[in-house]
Design a protein around this motif. Sequence first.
Motif, PDB file in Angstrom:
ATOM      1  N   GLU A  53       0.765  -1.329   0.074  1.00  0.00           N
ATOM      2  CA  GLU A  53       0.051  -0.207   0.003  1.00  0.00           C
ATOM      3  C   GLU A  53       1.094   1.266   0.085  1.00  0.00           C
ATOM      4  OE1 GLU A  53      -3.097   0.039  -0.656  1.00  0.00           O
ATOM      5  OE2 GLU A  53      -3.355  -2.120  -0.466  1.00  0.00           O
ATOM      6  N   SER A  54       1.978   1.432   0.813  1.00  0.00           N
ATOM      7  CA  SER A  54       2.761   2.441   0.475  1.00  0.00           C
ATOM      8  C   SER A  54       3.603   2.548  -0.614  1.00  0.00           C
ATOM      9  CB  SER A  54       3.944   2.226   1.582  1.00  0.00           C
ATOM     10  OG  SER A  54       5.027   1.142   1.276  1.00  0.00           O
ATOM     11  N   TRP A  55       3.742   1.617  -1.312  1.00  0.00           N
ATOM     12  CA  TRP A  55       4.382   1.582  -2.754  1.00  0.00           C
ATOM     13  C   TRP A  55       3.166   2.011  -3.648  1.00  0.00           C
ATOM     14  CZ3 TRP A  55       9.222   1.504  -3.052  1.00  0.00           C
ATOM     15  CH2 TRP A  55       9.865   1.549  -4.277  1.00  0.00           C
ATOM     16  N   GLU A  56       1.914   1.443  -3.548  1.00  0.00           N
ATOM     17  CA  GLU A  56       0.860   2.304  -4.322  1.00  0.00           C
ATOM     18  C   GLU A  56       0.706   3.679  -4.138  1.00  0.00           C
ATOM     19  OE1 GLU A  56      -2.216   1.906  -7.047  1.00  0.00           O
ATOM     20  OE2 GLU A  56      -0.576   0.499  -6.702  1.00  0.00           O
ATOM     21  N   MET A  57       0.780   4.074  -2.942  1.00  0.00           N
ATOM     22  CA  MET A  57       0.697   5.430  -2.641  1.00  0.00           C
ATOM     23  C   MET A  57       1.603   6.356  -3.031  1.00  0.00           C
ATOM     24  SD  MET A  57       1.166   8.470  -0.892  1.00  0.00           S
ATOM     25  CE  MET A  57       2.533   8.051   0.227  1.00  0.00           C
ATOM     26  N   LEU A  58       3.088   5.931  -3.058  1.00  0.00           N
ATOM     27  CA  LEU A  58       3.824   6.597  -3.774  1.00  0.00           C
ATOM     28  C   LEU A  58       3.689   6.718  -5.302  1.00  0.00           C
ATOM     29  CD1 LEU A  58       6.872   7.750  -3.344  1.00  0.00           C
ATOM     30  CD2 LEU A  58       7.590   5.525  -3.813  1.00  0.00           C
ATOM     31  N   LEU A 108       9.639   4.298   1.602  1.00  0.00           N
ATOM     32  CA  LEU A 108       8.629   3.545   1.331  1.00  0.00           C
ATOM     33  C   LEU A 108       8.874   2.230   0.655  1.00  0.00           C
ATOM     34  CD1 LEU A 108       6.117   6.233   0.512  1.00  0.00           C
ATOM     35  CD2 LEU A 108       6.611   5.423   2.791  1.00  0.00           C
ATOM     36  N   GLY A 109       7.842   1.213   0.745  1.00  0.00           N
ATOM     37  CA  GLY A 109       8.163  -0.041   0.085  1.00  0.00           C
ATOM     38  C   GLY A 109       8.820  -1.267   1.126  1.00  0.00           C
ATOM     39  N   PRO A 110       9.017  -2.160   0.220  1.00  0.00           N
ATOM     40  CA  PRO A 110       9.710  -3.376   0.854  1.00  0.00           C
ATOM     41  C   PRO A 110      10.963  -3.036   1.497  1.00  0.00           C
ATOM     42  CG  PRO A 110       8.622  -4.110  -1.330  1.00  0.00           C
ATOM     43  CD  PRO A 110       8.569  -2.705  -1.155  1.00  0.00           C
ATOM     44  N   GLY A 111      11.994  -2.216   0.704  1.00  0.00           N
ATOM     45  CA  GLY A 111      13.249  -1.970   1.274  1.00  0.00           C
ATOM     46  C   GLY A 111      13.230  -1.191   2.421  1.00  0.00           C
ATOM     47  N   GLN A 135      14.771   6.223  13.477  1.00  0.00           N
ATOM     48  CA  GLN A 135      16.112   6.221  13.385  1.00  0.00           C
ATOM     49  C   GLN A 135      16.737   5.565  12.253  1.00  0.00           C
ATOM     50  OE1 GLN A 135      17.385   4.656  17.080  1.00  0.00           O
ATOM     51  NE2 GLN A 135      17.026   6.591  18.139  1.00  0.00           N
ATOM     52  N   VAL A 136      15.892   4.417  11.722  1.00  0.00           N
ATOM     53  CA  VAL A 136      16.290   3.668  10.758  1.00  0.00           C
ATOM     54  C   VAL A 136      16.006   4.527   9.400  1.00  0.00           C
ATOM     55  CG1 VAL A 136      15.901   1.576   9.326  1.00  0.00           C
ATOM     56  CG2 VAL A 136      15.845   1.605  11.769  1.00  0.00           C
ATOM     57  N   VAL A 137      14.887   5.172   9.289  1.00  0.00           N
ATOM     58  CA  VAL A 137      14.520   5.734   8.058  1.00  0.00           C
ATOM     59  C   VAL A 137      15.312   7.107   7.880  1.00  0.00           C
ATOM     60  CG1 VAL A 137      12.661   7.257   7.121  1.00  0.00           C
ATOM     61  CG2 VAL A 137      11.951   5.235   8.216  1.00  0.00           C
ATOM     62  N   ALA A 138      15.937   7.430   8.907  1.00  0.00           N
ATOM     63  CA  ALA A 138      16.853   8.801   8.795  1.00  0.00           C
ATOM     64  C   ALA A 138      18.057   8.527   8.080  1.00  0.00           C
ATOM     65  CB  ALA A 138      17.111   9.381  10.025  1.00  0.00           C
ATOM     66  N   GLN A 139      18.481   7.014   8.075  1.00  0.00           N
ATOM     67  CA  GLN A 139      19.582   6.627   7.553  1.00  0.00           C
ATOM     68  C   GLN A 139      19.482   5.971   6.210  1.00  0.00           C
ATOM     69  OE1 GLN A 139      21.129   3.804  10.631  1.00  0.00           O
ATOM     70  NE2 GLN A 139      21.427   5.454  12.187  1.00  0.00           N
ATOM     71  N   GLN A 171       3.772  12.834   6.489  1.00  0.00           N
ATOM     72  CA  GLN A 171       3.001  12.555   7.420  1.00  0.00           C
ATOM     73  C   GLN A 171       2.643  10.965   7.203  1.00  0.00           C
ATOM     74  OE1 GLN A 171      -0.394  15.087   6.789  1.00  0.00           O
ATOM     75  NE2 GLN A 171       0.311  16.556   8.251  1.00  0.00           N
ATOM     76  N   PHE A 172       2.518  10.444   5.786  1.00  0.00           N
ATOM     77  CA  PHE A 172       2.280   9.157   5.530  1.00  0.00           C
ATOM     78  C   PHE A 172       3.481   8.379   5.730  1.00  0.00           C
ATOM     79  CE2 PHE A 172       2.172   5.551   2.823  1.00  0.00           C
ATOM     80  CZ  PHE A 172       0.912   5.189   2.956  1.00  0.00           C
ATOM     81  N   ARG A 173       4.599   8.713   5.507  1.00  0.00           N
ATOM     82  CA  ARG A 173       5.559   8.135   5.541  1.00  0.00           C
ATOM     83  C   ARG A 173       6.029   8.076   7.236  1.00  0.00           C
ATOM     84  NH1 ARG A 173      11.413  11.402   5.914  1.00  0.00           N
ATOM     85  NH2 ARG A 173      10.294  12.235   7.067  1.00  0.00           N
ATOM     86  N   LEU A 174       5.682   8.729   8.051  1.00  0.00           N
ATOM     87  CA  LEU A 174       5.850   8.778   9.367  1.00  0.00           C
ATOM     88  C   LEU A 174       4.858   7.572  10.024  1.00  0.00           C
ATOM     89  CD1 LEU A 174       7.129   9.212  12.357  1.00  0.00           C
ATOM     90  CD2 LEU A 174       5.329  11.262  12.476  1.00  0.00           C
TER      91      LEU A 174
END
Length: 382
Positions: free
Chosen positions: A206-211, A286-289, A308-312, A342-345
């Motif tokens: 769903e995140s990949w579809e949103m992107l 976003l997505g599987p990665g 913290q993971v997303v920031a890197q 907002q969606f990413r968070l």
Amino acid sequence: GDVVVRFGLLDAEDKADADPGTFSEAAEGIRARQSAALKKLVETYFETLNGREITRRQGDPACTVERYIPATAVEFDEKNEARLVELAEQTHQTLRSKTRYLRSLVARMSTAMDKVPAALFMNISDRARRRARSNRKAVEATFVDEMEVWRAERDTHNSMLKPSLGNSNARAELDALCASEKIRLDRALERTRETLEASLIVEAAESWEMLFEMSHGTAALLALLDAVVQPADLLPTDEDVIASRKTLLTLLREQAKNASGAAKPLVAEGKAFPVREWRGLRMGELGPGAILAVVEQIEKDASTTAKQVVAQLSEELGPAITSNDTANHETAIKIRDRVYNQFRLSFITQAERTLRHYKAIEREEQRWRLNWNSLVESLKDS
């Protein structure tokens, strides 16, 4: 032909000018031709009187203040000229009124277009969240039903593990109970891992579809804004509002932009706005990665958070979009980035919450395995 017959002032030999010039010049040309034609008609009228008396003089009962025949040709020409000047003024007044109305429509349209990006991007984000929530609940519903079954079975096995099974004569019954518990435990761990994987796949998809929708929606919206008439597209008039004097803060901001190279480029001749490349969305968040990175880091260090993971993660951007640089375009990009963040968070927080939830269930079953093995060993040693 019919027009020439109906309106005697028109000449069949007359042709429209290829370039009439401005509206004022065209109106003045029409007025001059009408004035010459009316003078010719007045001259012809007085030549054909042949000494007859004019029956519709000014002040006669059958005449009005405006509809009467002057006594001389000069007075008649002056009357016609005054009427033509009045018509010309009314024409210019109508033009100014229609111009103001057109500008107000364009301004209202430009203001309304500022509300379109929020509606579009929030709709994309909300639909993706609802789809993810619905699919995730469908996966969880099946898992919860199975979890209740195996936990009831676990309680049954626990109640059957009595001290009497420590007797050597009951060893076969103890082994059968241990085998049944092992099957139950393996099935519980397997279903927990499968449900965790299915839930994370739902979030990733769903995140990949949103992107994908947001990227294409941005391109379509900017193309639409390029086609919408903006106030700056209209030619300036005498009634345009003169810009007020810039404040010191505005001047400092412009100076900072010029110094940093972020100032807007010069506008090409014939265009109302400069063309700009708007940056694309970040592709690695976003997505599987992104979910795989969160899973790996949290499994290595449980104190690590998804933020913290997303920031890197990689800052790779999607393809840029080339379009005009207007206030509406800038507003659309700002709202897109805000909704995306907002969606990413929400996405990465939900992925972390799902991972920790099922990992907690898995750890509980692992602890129960250790406790079961300890109880069985104590019975065998008794």
